[in-house]
Structures are given as structure tokens and as C-alpha cells.
Design a protein around this motif. Sequence first.
Motif, PDB file in Angstrom:
ATOM      1  N   GLU A 156       0.836  -1.193   0.000  1.00  0.00           N
ATOM      2  CA  GLU A 156       0.000   0.000   0.000  1.00  0.00           C
ATOM      3  C   GLU A 156       0.875   1.248   0.000  1.00  0.00           C
ATOM      4  O   GLU A 156       1.921   1.288   0.642  1.00  0.00           O
ATOM      5  CB  GLU A 156      -0.899   0.000   1.238  1.00  0.00           C
ATOM      6  N   PRO A 157       0.448   2.301  -0.717  1.00  0.00           N
ATOM      7  CA  PRO A 157       1.242   3.537  -0.745  1.00  0.00           C
ATOM      8  C   PRO A 157       1.250   4.197   0.624  1.00  0.00           C
ATOM      9  O   PRO A 157       0.294   4.093   1.401  1.00  0.00           O
ATOM     10  CB  PRO A 157       0.522   4.403  -1.781  1.00  0.00           C
ATOM     11  N   LEU A 158       2.345   4.856   0.914  1.00  0.00           N
ATOM     12  CA  LEU A 158       2.461   5.561   2.188  1.00  0.00           C
ATOM     13  C   LEU A 158       1.665   6.856   2.143  1.00  0.00           C
ATOM     14  O   LEU A 158       1.645   7.554   1.133  1.00  0.00           O
ATOM     15  CB  LEU A 158       3.923   5.897   2.471  1.00  0.00           C
ATOM     16  N   SER A 159       1.012   7.176   3.243  1.00  0.00           N
ATOM     17  CA  SER A 159       0.341   8.474   3.358  1.00  0.00           C
ATOM     18  C   SER A 159       1.040   9.358   4.382  1.00  0.00           C
ATOM     19  O   SER A 159       0.981  10.584   4.298  1.00  0.00           O
ATOM     20  CB  SER A 159      -1.129   8.294   3.749  1.00  0.00           C
ATOM     21  N   ARG A 160       1.732   8.718   5.337  1.00  0.00           N
ATOM     22  CA  ARG A 160       2.521   9.480   6.312  1.00  0.00           C
ATOM     23  C   ARG A 160       3.632   8.599   6.855  1.00  0.00           C
ATOM     24  O   ARG A 160       3.591   7.379   6.755  1.00  0.00           O
ATOM     25  CB  ARG A 160       1.651   9.975   7.477  1.00  0.00           C
ATOM     26  N   LEU A 161       4.638   9.245   7.422  1.00  0.00           N
ATOM     27  CA  LEU A 161       5.737   8.578   8.107  1.00  0.00           C
ATOM     28  C   LEU A 161       5.749   9.041   9.555  1.00  0.00           C
ATOM     29  O   LEU A 161       5.347  10.162   9.857  1.00  0.00           O
ATOM     30  CB  LEU A 161       7.083   8.934   7.480  1.00  0.00           C
ATOM     31  N   PHE A 205      11.609   2.926   0.305  1.00  0.00           N
ATOM     32  CA  PHE A 205      10.562   3.901   0.004  1.00  0.00           C
ATOM     33  C   PHE A 205      10.067   3.822  -1.444  1.00  0.00           C
ATOM     34  O   PHE A 205       8.944   4.246  -1.724  1.00  0.00           O
ATOM     35  CB  PHE A 205      11.095   5.321   0.243  1.00  0.00           C
ATOM     36  N   GLU A 206      10.900   3.328  -2.341  1.00  0.00           N
ATOM     37  CA  GLU A 206      10.619   3.429  -3.771  1.00  0.00           C
ATOM     38  C   GLU A 206       9.239   2.956  -4.171  1.00  0.00           C
ATOM     39  O   GLU A 206       8.514   3.650  -4.889  1.00  0.00           O
ATOM     40  CB  GLU A 206      11.673   2.639  -4.569  1.00  0.00           C
ATOM     41  N   GLN A 207       8.872   1.728  -3.747  1.00  0.00           N
ATOM     42  CA  GLN A 207       7.596   1.152  -4.156  1.00  0.00           C
ATOM     43  C   GLN A 207       6.418   1.667  -3.341  1.00  0.00           C
ATOM     44  O   GLN A 207       5.283   1.269  -3.582  1.00  0.00           O
ATOM     45  CB  GLN A 207       7.667  -0.379  -4.044  1.00  0.00           C
ATOM     46  N   PRO A 211       4.118   7.332  -7.850  1.00  0.00           N
ATOM     47  CA  PRO A 211       5.019   7.570  -8.985  1.00  0.00           C
ATOM     48  C   PRO A 211       4.636   8.784  -9.826  1.00  0.00           C
ATOM     49  O   PRO A 211       5.452   9.267 -10.616  1.00  0.00           O
ATOM     50  CB  PRO A 211       4.899   6.273  -9.800  1.00  0.00           C
ATOM     51  N   LEU A 212       3.426   9.277  -9.677  1.00  0.00           N
ATOM     52  CA  LEU A 212       3.027  10.486 -10.405  1.00  0.00           C
ATOM     53  C   LEU A 212       3.577  11.742  -9.746  1.00  0.00           C
ATOM     54  O   LEU A 212       3.646  12.797 -10.361  1.00  0.00           O
ATOM     55  CB  LEU A 212       1.493  10.579 -10.488  1.00  0.00           C
ATOM     56  N   ARG A 213       3.962  11.620  -8.482  1.00  0.00           N
ATOM     57  CA  ARG A 213       4.471  12.777  -7.742  1.00  0.00           C
ATOM     58  C   ARG A 213       5.962  12.670  -7.459  1.00  0.00           C
ATOM     59  O   ARG A 213       6.686  13.671  -7.527  1.00  0.00           O
ATOM     60  CB  ARG A 213       3.690  12.911  -6.432  1.00  0.00           C
ATOM     61  N   PHE A 214       6.441  11.462  -7.146  1.00  0.00           N
ATOM     62  CA  PHE A 214       7.843  11.267  -6.789  1.00  0.00           C
ATOM     63  C   PHE A 214       8.595  10.594  -7.935  1.00  0.00           C
ATOM     64  O   PHE A 214       8.078   9.652  -8.549  1.00  0.00           O
ATOM     65  CB  PHE A 214       7.967  10.406  -5.533  1.00  0.00           C
ATOM     66  N   ILE A 215       9.802  11.060  -8.187  1.00  0.00           N
ATOM     67  CA  ILE A 215      10.621  10.465  -9.241  1.00  0.00           C
ATOM     68  C   ILE A 215      12.034  10.232  -8.719  1.00  0.00           C
ATOM     69  O   ILE A 215      12.598  11.081  -8.010  1.00  0.00           O
ATOM     70  CB  ILE A 215      10.648  11.358 -10.503  1.00  0.00           C
ATOM     71  N   LEU A 225       8.055  16.096  -7.274  1.00  0.00           N
ATOM     72  CA  LEU A 225       7.955  17.065  -8.365  1.00  0.00           C
ATOM     73  C   LEU A 225       7.200  18.320  -7.954  1.00  0.00           C
ATOM     74  O   LEU A 225       7.390  19.381  -8.558  1.00  0.00           O
ATOM     75  CB  LEU A 225       7.278  16.422  -9.571  1.00  0.00           C
ATOM     76  N   ASP A 226       6.359  18.236  -6.921  1.00  0.00           N
ATOM     77  CA  ASP A 226       5.631  19.418  -6.462  1.00  0.00           C
ATOM     78  C   ASP A 226       6.561  20.475  -5.868  1.00  0.00           C
ATOM     79  O   ASP A 226       6.170  21.632  -5.716  1.00  0.00           O
ATOM     80  CB  ASP A 226       4.588  19.027  -5.413  1.00  0.00           C
ATOM     81  N   PHE A 227       7.787  20.058  -5.514  1.00  0.00           N
ATOM     82  CA  PHE A 227       8.732  20.994  -4.895  1.00  0.00           C
ATOM     83  C   PHE A 227       9.915  21.315  -5.814  1.00  0.00           C
ATOM     84  O   PHE A 227      10.901  21.893  -5.365  1.00  0.00           O
ATOM     85  CB  PHE A 227       9.238  20.421  -3.565  1.00  0.00           C
TER      86      PHE A 227
END
Length: 264
Positions: A156-161, A205-207, A211-215, A225-227
Motif C-alpha cells: 500500500e502507498p504511504l500516506s505518512r511517516l 521507500f521506492e515502491q 510515482p506520479l508525484r515522486f521520481i 515534483l511538487d517541490f
Amino acid sequence: MQSISTLIAEDEPLASESLAEWVSQLPQLQLQAQCADGPTALAEIRRLRPQLVFMDIQMPGMTGLQVLRALQQDLELEGRPLPTVIFTTAYDEYALTAFELHAVDYLLKPFSQERFKEAVQHALQSRNSPKAMNEALQEVERAEEGGSAEQGLPLEPLSRLLVRDQGKIFPLQVDAIEYLRSDTKYTAVASRGRQYLVRLPITAFEQRLDPLRFIKLQRSCIVNLDFVEAMTPDENSQLLVQMRDGSRFTASREVSKKLREQSI
């Protein structure tokens, strides 16, 4: 000051002996029992109700996770919280990732007395968050049941750490992470003008990132990419990525080519 009742659930004799010796050297801890298998650990925790438990993940009879799940059912009915738990484990990629991401305390074998003291201090200061503990256990259980990315099922994708820094735990929303930089063992997570050092490689963290936001720009760097302020090619046609906080990273040739192809 009242001492903290402590139980050790560890099937490896040397590890159990070391833990018992080190517990005896800390005046704030009082050792109640040592157990070498899961069923005995469960019975003794139910009987003695220790405040702190050193729990081996892999034990005969029942795993440490199964012991905690059984305790959760008991304690929910009684309205009591779980004891504070410090896991002990040999290297297990999924367990360590889950514990680190949810700020659950653990000792990686072989562990030193210094690391033991650090884990005890942190565990007693922060205590277990029931929600974080439950999320970590769920991730480890999914991995053990075959729900890992290696076996074709995405995590599952991370939403917070939950990251540790100077004895405190800070919740970080993943959307607010600006970039991650890593060496072979640690990853620096940059967010809101601060950097937090996490005891995980960047591959953990990669998976788990959108992927639409982090590269991933290169082996040791992932950016949000937002930053990103701008990207400019250097003399080798590789893109120099300028972050809003002034940081700069160079994308690999392959990633630079991919980013140019995606531009309009």
C-alpha cells in the motif's frame, strides 16, 4: 521511583542472557521472567502483566506477532493497553521497514548494549502508539503471507511517516516530503525546512511513493515534483534539478531522457 516490570521473550540463549544482564544494570527496570517460546511468553505476559516486553519475532510455537495479536484480543476486552514492546529480530527487510516507518522500537541482532539503552530510553519516553503498532504488525503479516511486492502484489502507498528525532516522534505527511537522499543504510527525508535521518535505505521507500508525484533521479535521490523549481540541462545533457529550498540534484542520463520526453 517505581521500577518498570520487564519480560524477555527470546529463544536465542546468548541474546536472552545479554538482555537479562543489561536489564539488571538499569535501575529503572526489574526483570520478571525470561521465556524461550511463544506460548510460554503469552502465558507469562497474561499472568505477570509486565510494562515492558522484549519480544523476538521468530520463536518456537508462536511468533512474536502472534503473541501480540492474542494479547490485543485479551486486552481489548479488558480495556487495557498493550505493554510497551521492543522487538528483537535478525535481518528481515519487511519487518525493519514496517517498524522504522511506524516508529516501532526494535533491536537488530546482533545488537550492542549502547543500542539496547537507546531503544529502552526511546520506548519508555514515547510508549507504543496502538495505531502505529497495529499498522506495523499488519504490514509484516502481509509480507509473511505473501503480500510483498516481490511476489507480485504491491504494498500500500504511504500516506505518512513517523520519524524519530532527538527523542521525539514527528508525523510527516508524505505529500509534504520534498526529497529523499540516501547512502547504503540511512535516508535523509527533507520536509518543511528540516531533514530527518531514517534508518532505512532509499529502496524501502521506492515502491511506497506515488510515482506520479515522486521520481527517482538517481540511485540515491528521490524528489517530489511538487517541490521542483526548474530543470536545466548541463553540458552532458543531464538535467540539473533545482528544488524550491535551493537544493540541486543531477538526474541520471536515463531519467533525464525520460523527463525530456514527458515535457510538452
